[in-house]
Design a protein around this motif. Sequence first.
Motif, short mmCIF file in Angstrom:
data_model
loop_
_atom_site.label_atom_id
_atom_site.label_comp_id
_atom_site.label_asym_id
_atom_site.label_seq_id
_atom_site.Cartn_x
_atom_site.Cartn_y
_atom_site.Cartn_z
N ARG A 155 -2.94 58.80 -56.00
CA ARG A 155 -3.97 58.13 -56.81
C ARG A 155 -3.40 56.93 -57.54
N GLU A 156 -2.17 57.06 -58.06
CA GLU A 156 -1.54 55.93 -58.74
C GLU A 156 -1.36 54.74 -57.80
N LYS A 157 -0.94 55.00 -56.57
CA LYS A 157 -0.78 53.93 -55.58
C LYS A 157 -2.11 53.25 -55.31
N LYS A 209 -16.89 43.66 -54.23
CA LYS A 209 -17.24 44.21 -52.92
C LYS A 209 -17.18 45.73 -52.83
N LYS A 210 -16.36 46.34 -53.67
CA LYS A 210 -16.16 47.79 -53.56
C LYS A 210 -16.40 48.48 -54.91
N TYR A 211 -17.44 48.06 -55.59
CA TYR A 211 -17.73 48.59 -56.92
C TYR A 211 -17.90 50.11 -56.92
N LYS A 212 -18.57 50.63 -55.90
CA LYS A 212 -18.80 52.08 -55.84
C LYS A 212 -17.49 52.85 -55.72
N LYS A 213 -16.53 52.29 -55.02
CA LYS A 213 -15.23 52.94 -54.90
C LYS A 213 -14.52 52.97 -56.26
N ASP A 270 -16.22 55.64 -58.32
CA ASP A 270 -15.84 56.98 -57.90
C ASP A 270 -14.43 57.33 -58.36
N ARG A 271 -13.52 56.37 -58.28
CA ARG A 271 -12.15 56.62 -58.73
C ARG A 271 -12.10 56.82 -60.24
N CYS A 272 -12.92 56.10 -60.97
CA CYS A 272 -12.99 56.30 -62.42
C CYS A 272 -13.48 57.71 -62.74
N ARG A 273 -14.45 58.16 -61.99
CA ARG A 273 -14.99 59.50 -62.23
C ARG A 273 -13.97 60.59 -61.90
N LYS A 274 -13.11 60.33 -60.92
CA LYS A 274 -12.04 61.29 -60.62
C LYS A 274 -11.01 61.30 -61.74
#
Length: 99
Positions: free
Chosen positions: A53-55, A70-74, A77-81
Amino acid sequence: MATRDWSDSESVASSVAAASEVSTVPDKFGFLGGAQYSEDWEETVPVEVIRRREKKWLEMFSNWDSHMLKKYKKVRDRCRKGIPSALRARGWQHLCGAH
């Protein structure tokens, strides 16, 4: 079409609170929450997963504008994780636009 009157016991927040006891003592970051927010939670995640996750976050920081456009949803999702502890300060700087 019938409307439904949602009670507090049926709300999302109530179901989360029911799943874990809500603490009245703030954690080291000043937030109140359940067991998923305790220091022990991060210890249950394998080190390999944390490093992976850090990488991903570091790669995202290096191309931040592109990811946000371009990848706002990603990013969401990572913020939510959860932002890895080692990168949390840097992550918040990017998320609030202070970088």
